[in-house]
Design an enzyme around this catalytic site. Sequence first.
Site, PDB file in Angstrom:
ATOM      1  N   HIS A 120      52.122  23.096  -9.218  1.00 59.00           N
ATOM      2  CA  HIS A 120      52.796  23.187  -7.908  1.00 59.00           C
ATOM      3  C   HIS A 120      54.083  24.012  -8.030  1.00 59.00           C
ATOM      4  O   HIS A 120      54.387  24.835  -7.169  1.00 59.00           O
ATOM      5  CB  HIS A 120      53.155  21.791  -7.389  1.00 59.00           C
ATOM      6  N   ILE A 144      47.706  26.918 -13.766  1.00 55.12           N
ATOM      7  CA  ILE A 144      48.635  26.523 -14.833  1.00 55.12           C
ATOM      8  C   ILE A 144      47.967  25.392 -15.632  1.00 55.12           C
ATOM      9  O   ILE A 144      47.436  24.438 -15.049  1.00 55.12           O
ATOM     10  CB  ILE A 144      49.982  26.042 -14.256  1.00 55.12           C
ATOM     11  N   SER A 153      47.267  16.540 -10.233  1.00 58.02           N
ATOM     12  CA  SER A 153      47.902  15.247  -9.947  1.00 58.02           C
ATOM     13  C   SER A 153      47.045  14.108 -10.476  1.00 58.02           C
ATOM     14  O   SER A 153      47.555  13.066 -10.873  1.00 58.02           O
ATOM     15  CB  SER A 153      48.093  15.088  -8.440  1.00 58.02           C
ATOM     16  N   ARG A 154      45.722  14.314 -10.467  1.00 57.96           N
ATOM     17  CA  ARG A 154      44.819  13.251 -10.906  1.00 57.96           C
ATOM     18  C   ARG A 154      44.884  13.016 -12.419  1.00 57.96           C
ATOM     19  O   ARG A 154      44.442  11.974 -12.891  1.00 57.96           O
ATOM     20  CB  ARG A 154      43.381  13.560 -10.480  1.00 57.96           C
TER      21      ARG A 154
HETATM   22  P1  AMP Z   1      47.274  19.476  -4.252  1.00 60.21           P
HETATM   23  O1  AMP Z   1      48.586  18.800  -4.280  1.00 60.21           O
HETATM   24  O2  AMP Z   1      46.333  19.049  -5.323  1.00 60.21           O
HETATM   25  O3  AMP Z   1      46.663  19.511  -2.876  1.00 60.21           O
HETATM   26  O4  AMP Z   1      47.569  21.003  -4.603  1.00 60.21           O
HETATM   27  C1  AMP Z   1      48.502  21.741  -3.864  1.00 60.21           C
HETATM   28  C2  AMP Z   1      48.404  23.186  -4.270  1.00 60.21           C
HETATM   29  O5  AMP Z   1      48.708  23.304  -5.657  1.00 60.21           O
HETATM   30  C3  AMP Z   1      47.009  23.765  -4.077  1.00 60.21           C
HETATM   31  O6  AMP Z   1      47.126  25.094  -3.589  1.00 60.21           O
HETATM   32  C4  AMP Z   1      46.452  23.759  -5.473  1.00 60.21           C
HETATM   33  O7  AMP Z   1      45.465  24.733  -5.690  1.00 60.21           O
HETATM   34  C5  AMP Z   1      47.684  24.056  -6.288  1.00 60.21           C
HETATM   35  N1  AMP Z   1      47.513  23.624  -7.668  1.00 60.21           N
HETATM   36  C6  AMP Z   1      47.135  22.400  -8.108  1.00 60.21           C
HETATM   37  N2  AMP Z   1      47.018  22.387  -9.444  1.00 60.21           N
HETATM   38  C7  AMP Z   1      47.321  23.632  -9.869  1.00 60.21           C
HETATM   39  C8  AMP Z   1      47.376  24.268 -11.154  1.00 60.21           C
HETATM   40  N3  AMP Z   1      47.083  23.619 -12.279  1.00 60.21           N
HETATM   41  N4  AMP Z   1      47.736  25.571 -11.210  1.00 60.21           N
HETATM   42  C9  AMP Z   1      48.009  26.253 -10.068  1.00 60.21           C
HETATM   43  N5  AMP Z   1      47.989  25.714  -8.836  1.00 60.21           N
HETATM   44  C10 AMP Z   1      47.636  24.436  -8.735  1.00 60.21           C
END
Ligand code: AMP
Length: 275
Positions: free
Chosen positions: A33, A173, A183-184
């Site tokens: 994030h 990342i 997050s999981r």
């Molecule tokens: P989420 O909180 O899981 O809905 O993710 C929010 C944003 O963060 C989304 O655009 C995801 O694709 C991005 N995101 C989550 N994990 C990663 C990661 N490891 N690397 C890059 N972006 C990420």
Amino acid sequence: MQVFNKIADLRLYLKNKGVIGFVPTMGALHNGHVSLVKESVNQCDITVSSIFVNPTQFNNPDDLKRYPRTLEADCRLLEQNDCDIVFAPAIEEVYPDGYRLLDIDFGYLEKVMEGKFRPGHFRGVATVVKRLFDIVEPQKAFFGQKDYQQLMVIKELVKRYQISTQIVGCPIIRESDGLAMSSRNMLLSEAERKEAGNICRILTLAKELWKKEDVNFIKQVVKNEFGKTNLQLEYFEIAGSENLQLIGTKEDTKNVIACVAAYCGKVRLIDNMFL
Ligand code: AMP
């Protein structure tokens, strides 16, 4: 950094602030994030990050219940990384008339991989992203390639609704053993966390094999490799990275991505890699 819970306050504050960059998240933030926030800070005058666990995109009620919520730590991390605004609305603020979903059908994108295994998921994602875009009215929005199919869905969403927000895709990342940050991952036990490193290892193996081998052979190797772990493979597909059309033979295309979903205990993890 300012934190807003109400749409009206946020919109008032955002007036005449220049180019708005937006990073929608569900919180439990990590360096994936943060990379999106940094990109937005680089490219825009003001960066808004939303933290909202969106009920309509969870097709599994237990997954929604278990989803980590760490608002205080999230705000600290965002502030340390020069985010200007956090928007953390209550459910009623985002869904004032109950869970009414956007009437949109993504066709093929809903029928493969995440679409196939998480029915209704992308409709929920599209509903909340459209709603958040209507609230924030960003010039640019930043999404991770970790959720590659979601990124394609969002690009389709802005096309269909002629939304002028530019969608910026950002690289995945990873942790030091290659596990894609998520997050999981917080929900994994120590032993599961170790096992989860196999996902990236096997994707990397597939990438290596892709130089010489054909699709079916690679799929078989991947299946076998997952069979040797404690992970439960849900799908492994090789697809064109432009349209996610599944690839049967190697002649099909140049830009190719391998996508995977697997359960590590009760936790469902996804990852992908360009081949
Ligand atoms: P989420 O909180 O899981 O809905 O993710 C929010 C944003 O963060 C989304 O655009 C995801 O694709 C991005 N995101 C989550 N994990 C990663 C990661 N490891 N690397 C890059 N972006 C990420």
